[in-house]
Design an enzyme around this catalytic site. Structure first.
Site, PDB file in Angstrom:
ATOM      1  N   CYS A 205      34.489  36.833  46.989  1.00 14.07           N
ATOM      2  CA  CYS A 205      34.215  37.845  45.965  1.00 14.07           C
ATOM      3  C   CYS A 205      33.248  38.907  46.477  1.00 14.07           C
ATOM      4  CB  CYS A 205      33.632  37.198  44.712  1.00 14.07           C
ATOM      5  SG  CYS A 205      34.834  36.318  43.691  1.00 14.07           S
TER       6      CYS A 205
ATOM      7  N   HIS B 215      41.024  34.966  39.011  1.00 15.31           N
ATOM      8  CA  HIS B 215      41.465  35.826  40.103  1.00 15.31           C
ATOM      9  C   HIS B 215      42.177  34.967  41.148  1.00 15.31           C
ATOM     10  CE1 HIS B 215      38.363  39.336  39.598  1.00 15.31           C
ATOM     11  NE2 HIS B 215      39.526  39.656  39.074  1.00 15.31           N
TER      12      HIS B 215
END
Length: 278
Positions: free
Chosen positions: A268, A174
């Site tokens: 996150c 990511h």
């Protein structure tokens, strides 16, 4: 690298969405960090998450919480649940079957919370995991999870220019594992996570960016949360923390190693709600 005092940033109050890791586990492997044979201490994960939530609040930020759902162990990683800009919500469509139900769950929360402009995406994207918002542009990644077509879909909905970047190292699956925003116009990133073409783009856009080492990136040191002055960062990213302090930032190291077993860190767990309903 531009020092904080040179651009005079200030710590601005933010609104975050988080999800308690009540059902956190590593039951499958969808990134290189995950090993289902490892023992997960869920109580410790909850304590670490609570420490992050409480730290955000102590820095003057508002934290809302979405209820966790049994059977969705990765729902704790709220940043993947959506992208919110100017009160508009671009929902998530996960790449893996294991996380697919999270997309509708997060979108349902936003609708019930009073967000009027919400979009169920046609293309695979994992929210702020692969979209990072600055003052004048959204940086967006592809390569492992989010489809490039989602960048165009987000740009149309949010009416913000979107710059596509290519991730090439599977450890940094990511964008928010390889890059974070220090202030509205400044970033830190690990060059090795990106293709050569994307490195050229980043050098052109952010010539004064702070470049992280592989060691700090591998500790998920770039999965950090900053408000313009304060930086919440993995405790293991010591060299990066020292450089941030030297530049005048206030650094807040935090232990999140239990959650890192699933490949997640401070960012996150933290979805920023920009111009959200009161």
């Amino acid at each position: 690298m531009v020092r904080p005092e040179d651009s005079a940033p200030v710590a601005a109050p933010r609104h975050y969405l988080m999800c308690r890791p009540t059902y956190f586990a590593v039951e499958y492997a969808i990134n290189p960090w995950m090993d289902p044979t490892l023992i997960v201490d869920r109580d410790r994960a909850v304590r670490q998450w609570e420490g992050l939530r409480d730290l955000h609040r102590s820095l003057g930020h508002r934290v809302s919480e979405i209820a966790p759902i049994e059977g969705l162990p990765d729902m704790v990683f709220a940043a993947n649940g959506a992208l919110v800009v100017d009160g508009r919500v671009y929902g998530a469509r996960f790449a893996s079957a294991e996380r697919t139900p999270e997309g509708p769950a997060y979108l349902d929360w936003f609708r019930k919370a009073g967000y009027v402009e919400t979009k169920e995406p046609k293309h695979v994207n994992e929210g702020e995991g692969d979209f990072i918002t600055l003052d004048d542009v959204i940086l967006a990644a592809t390569g492992f999870r989010t489809e490039a077509a989602a960048h165009q879909e987000a740009e149309r909905l949010l009416d913000r220019p979107v710059v596509t970047l290519q991730l090439v190292d599977p450890r940094f699956y990511h964008l928010d594992t390889a890059l974070f925003v220090l202030s509205g116009h400044q970033i830190a990133y690990y060059p090795g996570a990106f293709s050569e073409g994307s490195r050229r783009v980043l050098r052109a856009l952010y010539p004064d960016a702070l470049l992280a080492t592989e060691e700090d990136a591998a500790a998920l040191g770039l999965n950090a949360v900053a408000d313009g002055r304060n930086v919440v960062i993995a405790a293991e990213a010591t060299a990066l923390s020292d450089r941030l302090r030297a530049l005048g930032y206030t650094v807040h190291p935090i232990e999140l190693d239990e959650l890192r077993k699933a490949g997640g860190g401070a960012k996150c767990c933290t979805l920023e709600l920009r111009d959200s309903p009161t």
